[in-house]
Scaffold this motif. Structure first.
Motif, PDB file in Angstrom:
ATOM      1  N   PHE A  57      31.817  47.024  16.947  1.00  0.00           N
ATOM      2  CA  PHE A  57      30.865  46.382  17.567  1.00  0.00           C
ATOM      3  C   PHE A  57      30.813  46.371  19.082  1.00  0.00           C
ATOM      4  CE2 PHE A  57      29.347  43.964  13.883  1.00  0.00           C
ATOM      5  CZ  PHE A  57      27.885  45.005  13.741  1.00  0.00           C
ATOM      6  N   LYS A  82      26.551  45.962  10.082  1.00  0.00           N
ATOM      7  CA  LYS A  82      25.365  44.825  10.741  1.00  0.00           C
ATOM      8  C   LYS A  82      24.820  44.285   9.271  1.00  0.00           C
ATOM      9  CE  LYS A  82      22.315  45.658  13.703  1.00  0.00           C
ATOM     10  NZ  LYS A  82      20.835  45.985  14.725  1.00  0.00           N
ATOM     11  N   ASN A  83      24.712  45.361   8.429  1.00  0.00           N
ATOM     12  CA  ASN A  83      24.416  45.193   6.713  1.00  0.00           C
ATOM     13  C   ASN A  83      25.373  44.525   5.304  1.00  0.00           C
ATOM     14  OD1 ASN A  83      21.353  45.415   6.696  1.00  0.00           O
ATOM     15  ND2 ASN A  83      22.007  48.117   6.954  1.00  0.00           N
ATOM     16  N   LEU A 128      26.688  41.405  19.022  1.00  0.00           N
ATOM     17  CA  LEU A 128      26.882  41.245  17.397  1.00  0.00           C
ATOM     18  C   LEU A 128      28.409  40.417  17.323  1.00  0.00           C
ATOM     19  CD1 LEU A 128      25.274  44.991  16.780  1.00  0.00           C
ATOM     20  CD2 LEU A 128      24.265  42.508  17.342  1.00  0.00           C
ATOM     21  N   GLN A 181      22.624  35.050   7.395  1.00  0.00           N
ATOM     22  CA  GLN A 181      24.167  34.494   8.221  1.00  0.00           C
ATOM     23  C   GLN A 181      23.934  33.354   8.602  1.00  0.00           C
ATOM     24  OE1 GLN A 181      24.391  37.445  11.478  1.00  0.00           O
ATOM     25  NE2 GLN A 181      26.299  36.402  11.930  1.00  0.00           N
ATOM     26  N   SER A 234      28.834  33.539  13.384  1.00  0.00           N
ATOM     27  CA  SER A 234      29.030  34.651  13.726  1.00  0.00           C
ATOM     28  C   SER A 234      30.309  35.704  13.570  1.00  0.00           C
ATOM     29  CB  SER A 234      29.422  34.698  15.848  1.00  0.00           C
ATOM     30  OG  SER A 234      30.744  34.039  15.859  1.00  0.00           O
ATOM     31  N   TYR A 294      24.417  36.352  15.546  1.00  0.00           N
ATOM     32  CA  TYR A 294      23.540  36.525  14.270  1.00  0.00           C
ATOM     33  C   TYR A 294      22.620  37.988  14.537  1.00  0.00           C
ATOM     34  CZ  TYR A 294      21.694  32.894  17.142  1.00  0.00           C
ATOM     35  OH  TYR A 294      20.992  32.347  18.035  1.00  0.00           O
ATOM     36  N   PHE A 295      23.015  38.269  13.001  1.00  0.00           N
ATOM     37  CA  PHE A 295      21.670  39.402  13.313  1.00  0.00           C
ATOM     38  C   PHE A 295      21.475  39.692  11.789  1.00  0.00           C
ATOM     39  CE2 PHE A 295      26.473  40.383  13.562  1.00  0.00           C
ATOM     40  CZ  PHE A 295      26.546  40.872  12.696  1.00  0.00           C
ATOM     41  N   LYS A 296      21.506  38.935  11.078  1.00  0.00           N
ATOM     42  CA  LYS A 296      21.247  39.255   9.375  1.00  0.00           C
ATOM     43  C   LYS A 296      20.526  37.959   9.010  1.00  0.00           C
ATOM     44  CE  LYS A 296      22.449  41.127   5.398  1.00  0.00           C
ATOM     45  NZ  LYS A 296      23.544  41.528   4.344  1.00  0.00           N
ATOM     46  N   THR A 312      26.211  46.518  21.173  1.00  0.00           N
ATOM     47  CA  THR A 312      26.536  46.287  20.210  1.00  0.00           C
ATOM     48  C   THR A 312      27.796  44.854  20.962  1.00  0.00           C
ATOM     49  OG1 THR A 312      28.074  47.581  19.442  1.00  0.00           O
ATOM     50  CG2 THR A 312      25.667  48.015  18.240  1.00  0.00           C
ATOM     51  N   GLN A 354      26.714  51.517  12.580  1.00  0.00           N
ATOM     52  CA  GLN A 354      26.982  49.930  12.985  1.00  0.00           C
ATOM     53  C   GLN A 354      26.070  50.002  12.452  1.00  0.00           C
ATOM     54  OE1 GLN A 354      28.361  49.075  15.425  1.00  0.00           O
ATOM     55  NE2 GLN A 354      29.267  49.770  17.015  1.00  0.00           N
ATOM     56  N   SER A 355      24.770  50.213  11.797  1.00  0.00           N
ATOM     57  CA  SER A 355      24.174  49.623  11.417  1.00  0.00           C
ATOM     58  C   SER A 355      24.369  49.240   9.667  1.00  0.00           C
ATOM     59  CB  SER A 355      21.878  50.342  10.522  1.00  0.00           C
ATOM     60  OG  SER A 355      21.549  50.475   9.965  1.00  0.00           O
TER      61      SER A 355
END
Length: 348
Positions: free
Chosen positions: A279, A248-249, A288, A297, A300, A292-294, A285, A244-245
């Motif tokens: 997700f 996200k990246n 997500l 970004q 969504s 928005y998580f980065k 998650t 999942q990480s």
């Protein structure tokens, strides 16, 4: 369409809550576009309606080069075009009721024998289960015996298969309470461990187990499979979190997911749909999907994916609408069901 309207109505509260999900503290929220409940409903209705027409007419699309979705002549090794299982499950997840004639066509069209690959068996299990058939007792018109696709899959060796095939197999075996034969070559637990061992140092997975080729699609499938395998192993839980990480990246500033080739990036609806499904496998998650998580970004993933849906319901840039519309619908269904603490793969 009545079932679709009911689903949209029931989902409205959850969608609004998801749209308002709080972003991570280190991400600047100003100007980030999310998909409102109304936007999601409009786009989902369009792609769902398009898919229904495709199924009725047994066509992969209605413009450009099209072919049959189900045809032994066109697809002699499988009986159906690539992506048909996601297409059928996407419809099922959004409330579609398959007719007896449609169930019969699916069963009779599939090419299944001793030479069927693990990939073909896995997709057939998902497809037959989605339309309301029993993959452990599949009856084809005129046949004297029923077929047990689940047993056949369990008797295939998956050790040297790609992560995609391993993941598809694990997902297929999670779609029902199936009996595992005593002489099976693997278990869901051992298959989960095999997928975990193939995770790369950058936390992703690739089709050929090379770090340089790690991609969002393969990683998303592996995450979904491990979550559906429901192993209590700490190694599996850690692998899911790392995967999942990675996703996200991997998100593009546009909110979409895609792949890189020869220095160029290719965001697309299908890769974004796969990430949304991944997700949606875990409650921590789900936010997500429409959040928005980065840093950098602007949109969504849900808004990005639905941006590929044309007014007609077809998907921009899709290789075939069976795969394009199918995976977009499946992602929408996975997200909506996750908001109700269910999985689109828990087929009843």
């Amino acid at each position: 369409m009545k079932s679709m309207k009911k689903l949209i109505t029931l989902s409205m509260t959850g969608l609004l809550l998801a749209s308002a999900a709080a972003p991570l503290a280190d991400v600047h929220a100003a100007g980030v576009k999310t998909a409102s409940a109304a936007y999601q409903s409009s786009k989902t209705k369009a792609s769902y309606t398009y898919a229904k027409k495709m199924l009725v007419k047994n066509r992969t699309g209605f413009s450009g080069k099209t072919s049959y979705i189900f045809s032994k002549k066109a697809y002699p090794t499988s009986g159906a075009v690539y992506g048909y299982s996601d297409f059928l499950l996407g419809l099922k997840g959004l409330g579609y009721k398959f007719t007896k004639a449609q169930r019969t066509r699916v069963a009779d069209s599939l090419v299944l024998n001793r030479k069927s690959t693990a990939a073909d068996l896995a997709t057939a299990i998902i497809a037959t289960r989605a339309v309301g058939l029993n993959p452990q007792k599949l009856h084809k018109t005129g046949a004297k015996k029923t077929l047990n696709l689940v047993s056949a899959l369990y008797h295939r060796s998956l050790t040297k298969q790609t992560v995609n095939v391993q993941s598809q197999a694990l997902i297929a075996l999670s779609t029902g309470s199936y009996q595992r034969p005593s002489n099976a070559k693997f278990s869901k637990s051992s298959l989960s461990q095999t997928i975990v061992k193939n995770q790369l140092s950058n936390n992703g997975w690739s089709y050929n187990n090379q770090v340089a080729n790690a991609d969002s699609d393969t990683t998303a499938m592996a995450i979904t499979a491990l979550a559906r395998g429901k192993s209590n192993s700490s190694a599996v839980n850690t692998a899911i979190a790392k995967g999942q990480s990675y996703l996200k990246n991997a998100v593009y500033p546009s909110g979409a997911f895609g792949y890189a080739y020869q220095g160029k990036t290719f965001p697309n609806a299908n890769s974004t749909a796969e990430a949304i499904i991944a997700f949606s496998t875990k409650q921590n998650t789900v936010k997500l999907v429409n959040g928005y998580f980065k840093s950098g970004q602007t949109t969504s993933p849900m808004r990005a994916m639905l941006g590929y849906v044309r007014s007609t319901g077809s998907i921009k840039g899709a290789a075939t609408q069976t795969l394009g519309v199918g995976q977009v619908n499946l992602a929408n269904a996975a997200y909506r069901q996750a908001l109700s603490h269910r999985s689109v793969y828990s087929i009843k």
